[in-house]
Design an enzyme around this catalytic site. Structure first.
Site, PDB file in Angstrom:
ATOM      1  N   CYS A  22       0.860  -1.177   0.000  1.00 49.67           N
ATOM      2  CA  CYS A  22       0.000   0.000   0.000  1.00 49.67           C
ATOM      3  C   CYS A  22       0.902   1.235   0.000  1.00 49.67           C
ATOM      4  O   CYS A  22       2.081   1.135  -0.349  1.00 49.67           O
ATOM      5  CB  CYS A  22      -0.990  -0.009   1.166  1.00 49.67           C
ATOM      6  SG  CYS A  22      -0.297   0.209   2.816  1.00 49.67           S
ATOM      7  N   ASN A  65       2.282   1.503   4.376  1.00 54.18           N
ATOM      8  CA  ASN A  65       2.509   0.238   5.091  1.00 54.18           C
ATOM      9  C   ASN A  65       2.126   0.323   6.557  1.00 54.18           C
ATOM     10  O   ASN A  65       2.758  -0.262   7.419  1.00 54.18           O
ATOM     11  CB  ASN A  65       3.955  -0.236   4.915  1.00 54.18           C
ATOM     12  CG  ASN A  65       4.206  -1.683   5.311  1.00 54.18           C
ATOM     13  OD1 ASN A  65       5.285  -2.018   5.792  1.00 54.18           O
ATOM     14  ND2 ASN A  65       3.243  -2.559   5.125  1.00 54.18           N
ATOM     15  N   CYS A 123      -1.639   0.653   7.245  1.00 46.23           N
ATOM     16  CA  CYS A 123      -3.062   0.317   7.323  1.00 46.23           C
ATOM     17  C   CYS A 123      -3.403  -0.915   6.484  1.00 46.23           C
ATOM     18  O   CYS A 123      -3.573  -2.002   7.020  1.00 46.23           O
ATOM     19  CB  CYS A 123      -3.938   1.499   6.889  1.00 46.23           C
ATOM     20  SG  CYS A 123      -3.879   2.931   7.985  1.00 46.23           S
ATOM     21  N   ARG A 124      -3.471  -0.741   5.184  1.00 47.54           N
ATOM     22  CA  ARG A 124      -3.984  -1.810   4.323  1.00 47.54           C
ATOM     23  C   ARG A 124      -3.035  -2.986   4.138  1.00 47.54           C
ATOM     24  O   ARG A 124      -3.439  -4.148   4.292  1.00 47.54           O
ATOM     25  CB  ARG A 124      -4.376  -1.230   2.965  1.00 47.54           C
ATOM     26  CG  ARG A 124      -5.503  -0.214   3.074  1.00 47.54           C
ATOM     27  CD  ARG A 124      -5.748   0.518   1.782  1.00 47.54           C
ATOM     28  NE  ARG A 124      -4.603   1.378   1.476  1.00 47.54           N
ATOM     29  CZ  ARG A 124      -4.429   1.996   0.319  1.00 47.54           C
ATOM     30  NH1 ARG A 124      -5.298   1.841  -0.653  1.00 47.54           N
ATOM     31  NH2 ARG A 124      -3.386   2.777   0.121  1.00 47.54           N
ATOM     32  N   SER A 125      -1.780  -2.719   3.786  1.00 43.19           N
ATOM     33  CA  SER A 125      -0.879  -3.857   3.529  1.00 43.19           C
ATOM     34  C   SER A 125      -0.542  -4.643   4.794  1.00 43.19           C
ATOM     35  O   SER A 125      -0.475  -5.877   4.729  1.00 43.19           O
ATOM     36  CB  SER A 125       0.374  -3.434   2.767  1.00 43.19           C
ATOM     37  OG  SER A 125       1.099  -2.440   3.423  1.00 43.19           O
ATOM     38  N   ASP A 133      -8.379   3.403   1.243  1.00 43.12           N
ATOM     39  CA  ASP A 133      -7.459   3.761   2.326  1.00 43.12           C
ATOM     40  C   ASP A 133      -8.268   4.326   3.485  1.00 43.12           C
ATOM     41  O   ASP A 133      -8.877   5.382   3.360  1.00 43.12           O
ATOM     42  CB  ASP A 133      -6.445   4.793   1.829  1.00 43.12           C
ATOM     43  CG  ASP A 133      -5.312   5.011   2.814  1.00 43.12           C
ATOM     44  OD1 ASP A 133      -5.443   4.602   3.993  1.00 43.12           O
ATOM     45  OD2 ASP A 133      -4.294   5.588   2.406  1.00 43.12           O
TER      46      ASP A 133
END
Length: 157
Positions: A8, A11, A13-15, A125
């Site tokens: 993401c 690095n 939140c999402r990944s 996001d």
């Protein structure tokens, strides 16, 4: 061993969410010797930091522990080390492709290519939103990771 990298922007939140979810799925399936996982960001703002507190809280509420994860930036060695590099959104995907060597033999694609709902292309996001955004992200990523795991599970496993 097949190695998967989730990417993401920062690095945090999402990944790392995808990393934690997929790592747990791999462990529950007993496939730690067949599939490896990591995560990173295309930006360098958060290098060395743990995931966002809201990400950690949402993860804990669903039974995932992300506390050991630390942000890092996508690097040239990742193209040597990973078979699948899966982006959270089209901006991340473009950044990955821009940095990839011409002869990269693996797959670079969106994580939600593994989601059965064709109407959703990107993991949104949640950083600037509220708690509901984090919950939506978890649902999308869990569903996509389930499909990804099916594809990567060895026939004799």
């Amino acid at each position: 061993m097949t190695k998967v990298l989730f990417v993401c922007l920062g690095n945090i939140c999402r990944s790392p969410t995808a990393h934690g979810i997929f790592e747990k799925m791999i462990a529950e399936a007993g496939l730690q010797n067949h599939i490896g996982v990591d995560s990173c960001g295309t930006g360098a703002w958060h290098i060395g930091n743990p995931p966002d507190d809201r990400t950690i809280a949402a993860a804990a509420g669903r039974g995932y522990d992300l506390s050991a994860l630390r942000a890092r930036k996508l690097c040239a060695a990742d193209f040597d080390d990973f078979d699948y590099i899966l982006a959270m959104d089209t901006r991340n995907l473009a950044d990955i492709i821009k940095n990839a060597p011409d002869n990269y033999p693996g797959r670079i694609q969106l994580l939600l290519d593994y989601l059965e709902d064709d109407n959703i292309l990107e993991v949104p996001d949640p950083y600037y939103g509220n708690g509901e955004g984090f919950e939506r992200v978890f649902g999308l990523i869990e569903s996509a990771c389930e499909s990804l795991l099916k594809e990567l599970t060895p026939v004799n496993a």
